[in-house]
Design a protein around this motif. Structure first.
Motif, mmCIF file in Angstrom:
data_model
loop_
_atom_site.group_PDB
_atom_site.id
_atom_site.type_symbol
_atom_site.label_atom_id
_atom_site.label_comp_id
_atom_site.label_asym_id
_atom_site.label_seq_id
_atom_site.Cartn_x
_atom_site.Cartn_y
_atom_site.Cartn_z
ATOM 1 N N ALA A 6 0.827 -1.165 0.084
ATOM 2 C CA ALA A 6 0.117 0.130 -0.037
ATOM 3 C C ALA A 6 0.915 1.101 0.014
ATOM 4 O O ALA A 6 1.906 1.267 0.926
ATOM 5 C CB ALA A 6 -1.179 -0.145 1.304
ATOM 6 N N ASP A 8 1.368 5.642 -0.893
ATOM 7 C CA ASP A 8 0.528 7.054 -0.877
ATOM 8 C C ASP A 8 1.543 8.040 -1.290
ATOM 9 O O ASP A 8 1.173 9.284 -1.564
ATOM 10 C CB ASP A 8 -0.047 7.134 0.347
ATOM 11 N N SER A 13 6.215 5.211 2.548
ATOM 12 C CA SER A 13 5.628 3.917 1.376
ATOM 13 C C SER A 13 6.781 3.519 0.175
ATOM 14 O O SER A 13 6.668 2.418 0.172
ATOM 15 C CB SER A 13 4.320 4.352 0.995
ATOM 16 N N TYR A 35 -3.085 1.639 -4.340
ATOM 17 C CA TYR A 35 -3.134 3.193 -3.760
ATOM 18 C C TYR A 35 -4.726 3.396 -3.492
ATOM 19 O O TYR A 35 -5.602 2.985 -4.418
ATOM 20 C CB TYR A 35 -2.699 4.141 -4.775
ATOM 21 N N ALA A 36 -4.942 4.099 -2.540
ATOM 22 C CA ALA A 36 -6.597 4.032 -1.976
ATOM 23 C C ALA A 36 -6.942 5.465 -2.496
ATOM 24 O O ALA A 36 -6.413 6.403 -1.686
ATOM 25 C CB ALA A 36 -6.888 3.709 -0.733
ATOM 26 N N PRO A 99 -8.924 3.830 3.224
ATOM 27 C CA PRO A 99 -7.678 2.989 2.858
ATOM 28 C C PRO A 99 -7.686 1.627 3.590
ATOM 29 O O PRO A 99 -7.070 0.487 3.103
ATOM 30 C CB PRO A 99 -6.413 4.060 3.277
ATOM 31 N N VAL A 103 -7.723 -1.727 1.419
ATOM 32 C CA VAL A 103 -6.561 -2.443 1.251
ATOM 33 C C VAL A 103 -6.958 -3.894 1.976
ATOM 34 O O VAL A 103 -6.264 -4.899 1.451
ATOM 35 C CB VAL A 103 -5.170 -1.747 1.852
ATOM 36 N N VAL A 117 3.167 -1.735 4.444
ATOM 37 C CA VAL A 117 2.702 -0.558 4.665
ATOM 38 C C VAL A 117 3.904 0.241 5.217
ATOM 39 O O VAL A 117 4.593 0.052 6.196
ATOM 40 C CB VAL A 117 1.344 -0.228 5.198
#
Length: 149
Positions: A6, A8, A13, A35-36, A99, A103, A117
């Motif tokens: 995950a 960002d 990250s 990527y959320a 997120p 995820v 993460v």
């Protein structure tokens, strides 16, 4: 084995991605980078524009969903290129929703062996308002989570 990373766009990250790729190389694991995009976060915007720099710290600066998607695609493209340069063919996925939930659900649905993460995200202010994604994943994920500093 399958790893989910995950990201960002933060330095942390990027370190999580680097660590996951190192382990993937050693274990012959596949890697999916996610990527959320959280459309709900836009609801925390101020009703009025920020009047001065002094007022700015009291607001969460947000962007519309299209801008968030574009930024997410950009971050994923950069991560994919970084992985290719290191000899890895990775999958990327833009997720939608909180997120932590998106995820965790993605990893579980994929039967992933681990989620990687970063310890901290883009800004301390964001984490202060909505919480740490890393901590949330540790609590919610049904697969092991590796938090990278």
């Amino acid at each position: 084995m399958q790893f989910i990373v995950a990201i960002d766009g933060s330095e942390q990250s990027e370190r999580a991605l680097e660590y996951a790729l190192d382990l993937a190389g050693a274990t012959d694991a596949s890697v999916a980078i996610v990527y959320a995009v959280d459309p709900a976060i836009r609801e925390y915007a101020a009703d009025a524009p920020v009047a001065s720099f002094a007022d700015a710290e009291n607001y969460l600066v947000v962007e519309d969903e299209a801008d968030t998607e574009a930024r997410g695609e950009y971050v994923l493209d950069r991560a994919r290129e970084y992985a290719r340069e290191r000899g890895h063919d990775v999958e990327t996925e833009l997720l939608y929703g909180d997120p932590v939930g998106s995820v965790a659900e993605f990893a579980s649905g994929r039967g992933a062996d681990c989620v990687f993460v970063g310890h901290r995200g883009m800004t301390p202010r964001y984490e202060e308002l909505v919480g740490s994604v890393a901590a949330g994943l540790v609590e919610r994920s049904t697969v092991p989570v590796t938090v990278v500093r």
